[in-house]
Design a protein around this motif. Structure first.
Motif, PDB file in Angstrom:
ATOM      1  N   LEU A  93     -32.222   0.059 -18.489  1.00 12.73           N
ATOM      2  CA  LEU A  93     -33.635  -0.016 -18.859  1.00 12.73           C
ATOM      3  C   LEU A  93     -33.825   0.946 -20.019  1.00 12.73           C
ATOM      4  O   LEU A  93     -33.887   2.157 -19.833  1.00 12.73           O
ATOM      5  CB  LEU A  93     -34.529   0.363 -17.679  1.00 12.73           C
ATOM      6  CG  LEU A  93     -36.032   0.300 -17.958  1.00 12.73           C
ATOM      7  CD1 LEU A  93     -36.468  -1.100 -18.374  1.00 12.73           C
ATOM      8  CD2 LEU A  93     -36.828   0.771 -16.741  1.00 12.73           C
ATOM      9  N   SER A  94     -33.904   0.411 -21.215  1.00  6.00           N
ATOM     10  CA  SER A  94     -33.976   1.211 -22.426  1.00  6.00           C
ATOM     11  C   SER A  94     -35.395   1.182 -22.984  1.00  6.00           C
ATOM     12  O   SER A  94     -36.347   0.836 -22.279  1.00  6.00           O
ATOM     13  CB  SER A  94     -32.952   0.703 -23.440  1.00  6.00           C
ATOM     14  OG  SER A  94     -32.830   1.590 -24.531  1.00  6.00           O
ATOM     15  N   SER A  95     -35.538   1.548 -24.241  1.00  6.45           N
ATOM     16  CA  SER A  95     -36.859   1.686 -24.860  1.00  6.45           C
ATOM     17  C   SER A  95     -36.974   0.837 -26.117  1.00  6.45           C
ATOM     18  O   SER A  95     -36.034   0.750 -26.919  1.00  6.45           O
ATOM     19  CB  SER A  95     -37.105   3.159 -25.225  1.00  6.45           C
ATOM     20  OG  SER A  95     -38.233   3.296 -26.056  1.00  6.45           O
ATOM     21  N   ALA A  96     -38.165   0.258 -26.298  1.00  4.83           N
ATOM     22  CA  ALA A  96     -38.437  -0.485 -27.523  1.00  4.83           C
ATOM     23  C   ALA A  96     -38.425   0.414 -28.740  1.00  4.83           C
ATOM     24  O   ALA A  96     -38.367  -0.070 -29.876  1.00  4.83           O
ATOM     25  CB  ALA A  96     -39.796  -1.179 -27.415  1.00  4.83           C
ATOM     26  N   GLY A  97     -38.476   1.725 -28.526  1.00  2.51           N
ATOM     27  CA  GLY A  97     -38.435   2.659 -29.642  1.00  2.51           C
ATOM     28  C   GLY A  97     -37.079   2.752 -30.314  1.00  2.51           C
ATOM     29  O   GLY A  97     -36.969   3.253 -31.439  1.00  2.51           O
ATOM     30  N   HIS A 106     -34.731  11.092 -34.698  1.00  2.00           N
ATOM     31  CA  HIS A 106     -35.942  11.881 -34.945  1.00  2.00           C
ATOM     32  C   HIS A 106     -37.081  11.515 -34.000  1.00  2.00           C
ATOM     33  O   HIS A 106     -38.219  11.935 -34.202  1.00  2.00           O
ATOM     34  CB  HIS A 106     -36.392  11.693 -36.400  1.00  2.00           C
ATOM     35  CG  HIS A 106     -35.319  11.993 -37.395  1.00  2.00           C
ATOM     36  ND1 HIS A 106     -34.861  13.277 -37.631  1.00  2.00           N
ATOM     37  CD2 HIS A 106     -34.573  11.181 -38.191  1.00  2.00           C
ATOM     38  CE1 HIS A 106     -33.900  13.240 -38.541  1.00  2.00           C
ATOM     39  NE2 HIS A 106     -33.710  11.982 -38.896  1.00  2.00           N
ATOM     40  N   ASN A 107     -36.779  10.765 -32.967  1.00  2.00           N
ATOM     41  CA  ASN A 107     -37.763  10.390 -31.957  1.00  2.00           C
ATOM     42  C   ASN A 107     -37.129  10.677 -30.603  1.00  2.00           C
ATOM     43  O   ASN A 107     -36.104  10.087 -30.250  1.00  2.00           O
ATOM     44  CB  ASN A 107     -38.123   8.907 -32.091  1.00  2.00           C
ATOM     45  CG  ASN A 107     -39.105   8.431 -31.041  1.00  2.00           C
ATOM     46  OD1 ASN A 107     -38.798   8.415 -29.853  1.00  2.00           O
ATOM     47  ND2 ASN A 107     -40.289   8.026 -31.479  1.00  2.00           N
ATOM     48  N   ALA A 108     -37.713  11.593 -29.839  1.00  9.08           N
ATOM     49  CA  ALA A 108     -37.072  12.068 -28.608  1.00  9.08           C
ATOM     50  C   ALA A 108     -36.815  10.943 -27.616  1.00  9.08           C
ATOM     51  O   ALA A 108     -35.765  10.894 -26.969  1.00  9.08           O
ATOM     52  CB  ALA A 108     -37.926  13.154 -27.968  1.00  9.08           C
ATOM     53  N   ILE A 109     -37.760  10.034 -27.475  1.00  8.27           N
ATOM     54  CA  ILE A 109     -37.600   8.948 -26.503  1.00  8.27           C
ATOM     55  C   ILE A 109     -36.531   7.969 -26.971  1.00  8.27           C
ATOM     56  O   ILE A 109     -35.663   7.553 -26.201  1.00  8.27           O
ATOM     57  CB  ILE A 109     -38.947   8.240 -26.276  1.00  8.27           C
ATOM     58  CG1 ILE A 109     -39.943   9.213 -25.627  1.00  8.27           C
ATOM     59  CG2 ILE A 109     -38.763   6.999 -25.397  1.00  8.27           C
ATOM     60  CD1 ILE A 109     -41.343   8.662 -25.498  1.00  8.27           C
ATOM     61  N   ALA A 110     -36.584   7.601 -28.256  1.00  6.57           N
ATOM     62  CA  ALA A 110     -35.560   6.705 -28.796  1.00  6.57           C
ATOM     63  C   ALA A 110     -34.184   7.351 -28.711  1.00  6.57           C
ATOM     64  O   ALA A 110     -33.190   6.693 -28.349  1.00  6.57           O
ATOM     65  CB  ALA A 110     -35.896   6.333 -30.236  1.00  6.57           C
ATOM     66  N   HIS A 111     -34.114   8.634 -29.028  1.00  4.81           N
ATOM     67  CA  HIS A 111     -32.825   9.333 -29.060  1.00  4.81           C
ATOM     68  C   HIS A 111     -32.153   9.327 -27.693  1.00  4.81           C
ATOM     69  O   HIS A 111     -30.957   9.032 -27.570  1.00  4.81           O
ATOM     70  CB  HIS A 111     -33.014  10.756 -29.554  1.00  4.81           C
ATOM     71  CG  HIS A 111     -31.747  11.574 -29.528  1.00  4.81           C
ATOM     72  ND1 HIS A 111     -30.703  11.340 -30.384  1.00  4.81           N
ATOM     73  CD2 HIS A 111     -31.364  12.600 -28.722  1.00  4.81           C
ATOM     74  CE1 HIS A 111     -29.732  12.195 -30.130  1.00  4.81           C
ATOM     75  NE2 HIS A 111     -30.102  12.960 -29.124  1.00  4.81           N
ATOM     76  N   MET A 112     -32.907   9.670 -26.634  1.00  2.17           N
ATOM     77  CA  MET A 112     -32.283   9.764 -25.318  1.00  2.17           C
ATOM     78  C   MET A 112     -31.735   8.419 -24.860  1.00  2.17           C
ATOM     79  O   MET A 112     -30.683   8.354 -24.224  1.00  2.17           O
ATOM     80  CB  MET A 112     -33.273  10.329 -24.291  1.00  2.17           C
ATOM     81  CG  MET A 112     -34.435   9.440 -23.937  1.00  2.17           C
ATOM     82  SD  MET A 112     -35.525  10.192 -22.673  1.00  2.17           S
ATOM     83  CE  MET A 112     -34.563   9.904 -21.176  1.00  2.17           C
TER      84      MET A 112
END
Length: 282
Positions: A93-97, A106-112
């Motif tokens: 379950l990943s992120s649309a970011g 440079h985006n904490a949510i995308a990076h993780m």
């Protein structure tokens, strides 16, 4: 599976059991999990320093990974344990970011999520990434304000997003987990709701269901960050959330049909989600 006691996880457990699939749910507190008796509930810790044992996954054919339950450091260790246990597939379950570009750094949510996506790609496992858009359950944070003042405060009054029902995220994950012919191997699915709405439009839907008339009041970026961090959200994640729509309006408001393509049924609307959760706002 990890994250079995979260919103997506509970729906996924129910959907898998309804299809007669065996489920092993990993949780820190089995005694408080409240999962169906048909699920095998196993105690497991996923702290940043914990080393997941491959024995947790022995006999499993596929694993559902939710970083909300593990975090990125434990998540990458978990991928290693899954591979060592001989599991065939992992569904993340990943992120649309996640953009698959240097911008992810440079985006904490995308990076993780990108870090763990890369670990999975390198693991040799079969994989499917379910990149979720804005979770409709995020708007449960508005419930107290709706009940008390009728005013919800936050950033980006003009920003639009396509809130996705947790049952649709779970449905796409279930199809990938139960895949026996490789249809979903190596696939990246963007899973959103069927319509892009502003915060006020979402509040109007909640109002119609509850008989209230909540309104949205825009905060400045600094005000929004202060409010989020006061609630305990780490600053990098607060910045990622506040800046998502402002810096990537086209991506934030994107409507994908992947849920329908994978499951064969249209994604649930925000009104359907509110109907399922109306008691939380009453």
């Amino acid at each position: 599976m990890t994250g079995a006691t979260g919103n997506v996880g509970r729906s996924l457990v129910d959907q898998l059991l309804a299809r007669d699939a065996p489920v092993r749910a990993l949780t820190r507190s089995p005694e408080r999990a409240g999962l169906p008796e048909a699920a095998e509930v196993v105690r497991a810790e996923f702290g940043a320093d914990d080393e997941p044992s491959p024995s947790l996954f022995e006999g499993a054919d596929a694993v559902f990974l939710n970083l909300a339950a593990t975090g990125p450091q434990a998540g990458t260790r978990l991928v290693d344990a899954v591979a060592k246990a001989g599991v065939r597939r992992v569904v993340l379950l990943s992120s649309a970011g996640v953009t698959d570009t240097p911008a992810d750094e440079h985006n904490a949510i995308a990076h993780m999520h990108a870090v763990v996506e890369r670990a999975i790609r390198a693991s040799g496992l079969e994989w499917t990434f379910v990149r979720g858009g804005m979770f409709a359950t995020n708007t449960l944070e508005w419930a107290e304000a709706i009940r008390t003042t009728g005013v919800v405060r936050g950033p980006g009054a003009a920003a639009r997003s396509a809130p996705v029902h947790e049952a649709d995220l779970a449905a796409v994950a279930a199809e990938a987990l139960l895949d026996r012919v490789g249809t979903h191997d190596g696939q990246v699915y963007l899973v959103t709701g069927p319509e892009a709405l502003t915060a006020q439009q979402m509040l109007d839907v909640i109002g119609a269901a509850t008989g209230r008339t909540p309104r949205y009041e825009e905060l400045s970026r600094d005000e929004a960050l202060a409010a989020m961090t006061a609630r305990g959200l780490p600053l990098p994640f607060a910045e990622a959330l506040v800046d998502w729509s402002a810096k990537s309006p086209d991506r934030a408001s994107a409507v994908s049909r992947d849920a329908e393509r994978v499951t064969g049924r249209p994604a649930r609307t925000y009104a359907e989600w509110v109907a399922d959760h109306v008691a939380d706002f009453a």
